[in-house]
Design a protein around this motif. Structure first.
Motif, short mmCIF file in Angstrom:
data_model
loop_
_atom_site.label_atom_id
_atom_site.label_comp_id
_atom_site.label_asym_id
_atom_site.label_seq_id
_atom_site.Cartn_x
_atom_site.Cartn_y
_atom_site.Cartn_z
N ARG A 1 3.46 2.99 -0.93
CA ARG A 1 5.21 3.80 -0.32
C ARG A 1 6.19 2.98 -0.88
NH1 ARG A 1 7.44 8.85 0.92
NH2 ARG A 1 9.30 8.07 0.40
N LEU A 2 6.60 2.10 0.17
CA LEU A 2 7.25 0.85 0.05
C LEU A 2 7.50 0.79 -1.02
CD1 LEU A 2 6.16 -0.81 3.83
CD2 LEU A 2 7.55 1.11 3.17
N ALA A 3 6.27 0.14 -1.90
CA ALA A 3 6.77 -0.56 -3.53
C ALA A 3 7.71 0.31 -4.21
CB ALA A 3 5.07 -1.00 -4.02
N GLU A 4 7.18 2.10 -3.90
CA GLU A 4 7.86 3.46 -4.21
C GLU A 4 9.30 2.98 -3.85
OE1 GLU A 4 5.50 6.34 -3.80
OE2 GLU A 4 3.96 5.59 -4.93
N ASP A 5 9.35 2.74 -2.97
CA ASP A 5 10.89 2.61 -1.94
C ASP A 5 11.28 1.10 -2.86
OD1 ASP A 5 9.93 5.27 -0.79
OD2 ASP A 5 9.18 3.90 1.04
N GLY A 6 10.88 0.33 -3.61
CA GLY A 6 11.60 -0.45 -3.90
C GLY A 6 11.21 -1.95 -3.39
N PHE A 7 10.35 -1.97 -2.14
CA PHE A 7 10.16 -3.21 -1.48
C PHE A 7 9.36 -4.20 -2.99
CE2 PHE A 7 11.86 -0.41 2.02
CZ PHE A 7 12.26 -1.69 2.56
N ASP A 8 9.17 -5.36 -2.80
CA ASP A 8 8.10 -5.98 -3.01
C ASP A 8 7.12 -6.05 -1.95
OD1 ASP A 8 9.19 -6.52 -5.32
OD2 ASP A 8 10.48 -8.57 -4.40
N VAL A 9 6.02 -6.64 -2.47
CA VAL A 9 4.82 -5.89 -1.09
C VAL A 9 4.03 -6.74 -0.56
CG1 VAL A 9 3.66 -4.43 0.47
CG2 VAL A 9 5.61 -3.47 -1.15
N ALA A 10 3.53 -7.89 -0.26
CA ALA A 10 2.88 -8.30 -0.11
C ALA A 10 1.25 -7.80 1.15
CB ALA A 10 3.04 -9.21 1.38
N GLU B 1 -6.97 -3.76 -6.20
CA GLU B 1 -6.73 -2.28 -6.60
C GLU B 1 -5.34 -2.31 -5.56
OE1 GLU B 1 -9.83 0.27 -5.59
OE2 GLU B 1 -11.58 -1.21 -6.88
N VAL B 2 -5.07 -2.72 -5.12
CA VAL B 2 -3.73 -2.37 -4.60
C VAL B 2 -2.85 -2.50 -4.59
CG1 VAL B 2 -2.31 -1.74 -2.45
CG2 VAL B 2 -4.64 -1.37 -2.00
N ILE B 3 -3.02 -4.34 -5.51
CA ILE B 3 -1.71 -5.16 -5.91
C ILE B 3 -1.77 -4.40 -7.49
CG2 ILE B 3 -1.94 -6.96 -6.91
CD1 ILE B 3 -1.37 -8.15 -4.65
N LYS B 4 -2.82 -4.03 -8.58
CA LYS B 4 -2.06 -3.12 -9.14
C LYS B 4 -1.78 -2.04 -8.89
CE LYS B 4 -6.38 -5.38 -11.40
NZ LYS B 4 -7.94 -4.85 -11.83
N ALA B 5 -1.39 -1.09 -8.00
CA ALA B 5 -1.09 0.35 -8.17
C ALA B 5 0.47 -0.28 -7.20
CB ALA B 5 -1.54 1.32 -7.01
N ILE B 6 0.37 -1.19 -6.60
CA ILE B 6 2.18 -1.73 -6.16
C ILE B 6 3.06 -2.52 -7.41
CG2 ILE B 6 3.18 -3.84 -5.20
CD1 ILE B 6 0.85 -3.42 -3.25
N GLU B 7 2.19 -3.37 -8.79
CA GLU B 7 3.22 -3.17 -9.41
C GLU B 7 2.65 -2.89 -10.83
OE1 GLU B 7 0.91 -8.02 -9.73
OE2 GLU B 7 0.07 -6.52 -10.83
N SER B 8 1.93 -1.12 -10.74
CA SER B 8 2.04 -0.05 -11.49
C SER B 8 3.57 0.41 -10.76
CB SER B 8 1.47 0.97 -11.60
OG SER B 8 1.19 1.42 -11.04
N LYS B 9 3.91 0.39 -9.71
CA LYS B 9 5.08 0.48 -9.45
C LYS B 9 6.50 0.17 -10.02
CE LYS B 9 3.08 3.31 -7.47
NZ LYS B 9 3.10 5.31 -7.95
N GLY B 10 6.54 -1.69 -10.26
CA GLY B 10 6.97 -1.87 -11.14
C GLY B 10 7.83 -2.73 -10.05
#
Length: 265
Positions: free
Chosen positions: A31-40, A52-61
Motif C-alpha cells: 500500500r505504501l508503494a501504491e501511495d508513492g513511497f519507495d519501500v525497504a 515476492e514483496v519486492i517484486k510487488a513493490i517494483e510492479s507499482k513503479g
C-alpha cells in the motif's frame, strides 16, 4: 519510462516496514508503494516471501530493497536503517510491524517464553522507534513512525498472557515517544487490529480446536464483532497509509483500534 529505466527517487520519500513478508506487513508495504513511497522491507533471513514483496513493490513503479534480519537485535536495526538510507536515500516512514505470538496462559508461561515475546514484540519496536527517530531528526524534515499493537493490547486475553503484555507495552512506548519527538515534526502512532485473516488467527483456531472445536477462534471473534466478519490485512494497511501521510500531522501518541467493533474504547 521504458522498462530498462529504474524508477526515479520518490517525491513521497522512503518507508521501511518490518515483518513485511506476509500478512499485515506485506499489505502495508504494498500500500505504501501504491501511495508513492519507495519501500525497504524486512523479515527474518531466509523468508522466501520477501522476494515476492519486492517484486510487488517494483510492479507499482517504486524502488524496493530487502533488509532481512532479526529486529530484536540492535545491530540488525541500525544496519537495516543504514542500508535503507544508503540504497533509497532517506527514511521518512518507519512501520515497526514485526511480531510473533506464543499461545499460553499466565500459569503456563515460562520466563524463557515471556522474554522471547518481549524481545520480538516490544524490544524490536523500541529499537525501530529509537533508531528511526535518530535518522529522521538528522534529516531535519520530520517523519512518521507507526507500531503494531493489538486488540490484546487494550483488552488482555487469557491465552495470550505474554503477547498481551507486549502489546500493552507498545501503547506505552508510542505515547512516550510521541511526547519526545513531536517538536521534531515526527508523529508516533500504533494500530491495534482485532481478528484479521493472518497466520496468527490460524494459530488461534488450531490452539482452541481441541477445547472448542474447529474455527473456534474465528467463531468467537465473529460473535462479538459488530460488522459480523473477520478483517483483511489491507484494511490495516489503509489506516497506516493515512498515518504515514502529511494529512495526519496532527495525530500522535494514538493506538487506533481496527477491530470491526469487537469492543469499543
Amino acid at each position: 519510462m521504458s522498462s530498462s529505466q529504474p524508477p526515479a527517487q520518490s517525491d513521497k520519500g522512503v518507508a521501511l516496514v518490518t515483518g513485511a513478508a506476509r500478512g499485515i506487513g506485506r499489505a502495508i508495504a504494498i500500500r505504501l508503494a501504491e501511495d508513492g513511497f519507495d519501500v525497504a522491507v524486512n523479515d527474518l533471513p531466509g523468508t522466501p516471501e520477501l522476494d515476492e514483496v519486492i517484486k510487488a513493490i517494483e510492479s507499482k513503479g517504486r524502488r524496493a530493497v530487502a533488509a532481512p534480519g532479526d529486529v530484536s537485535e540492535e545491530s540488525v536495526v541500525t544496519d537495516m536503517i543504514q542500508r535503507t538510507v544508503s540504497t533509497l536515500g532517506s527514511l521518512d516512514v518507519m512501520v515497526a510491524n514485526a511480531g510473533a505470538v506464543i499461545l499460553e496462559t499466565f500459569l503456563e508461561t515460562s520466563v524463557e517464553a515471556f522474554d522471547k515475546q518481549m524481545a520480538v514484540n516490544a524490544r524490536s519496536v523500541m529499537l525501530c522507534y529509537k533508531h528511526a527517530a535518530k535518522q529522521m531528526i538528522s534529516q531535519g524534515r520530520g517523519g512518521r513512525i507507526v507500531g503494531a499493537s493489538s486488540m490484546a493490547g487494550k483488552q488482555a486475553t487469557e491465552v495470550l498472557f505474554a503477547y498481551s503484555a507486549t502489546k500493552f507495552a507498545v501503547r506505552g512506548m508510542t505515547q512516550s515517544a510521541a511526547l519526545a519527538l513531536g517538536s521534531h515534526g515526527i508523529t508516533v502512532n500504533a494500530y491495534a487490529p482485532g481478528g484479521v485473516e493472518t497466520r496468527l488467527l490460524d494459530a488461534f483456531d488450531n490452539f482452541l480446536e481441541p477445547l472448542a472445536g474447529p474455527r473456534a477462534g474465528r467463531n468467537g471473534l465473529l460473535a462479538i464483532t459488530a460488522v459480523g466478519r473477520i478483517g483483511e490485512p489491507e484494511e490495516i494497511a489503509h489506516l497506516v497509509s493515512y498515518l504515514a501521510s502529511k494529512e495526519a500531522g496532527f495525530i500522535t501518541g494514538q493506538t487506533i483500534s481496527i477491530n470491526g467493533g469487537s469492543y469499543f474504547d
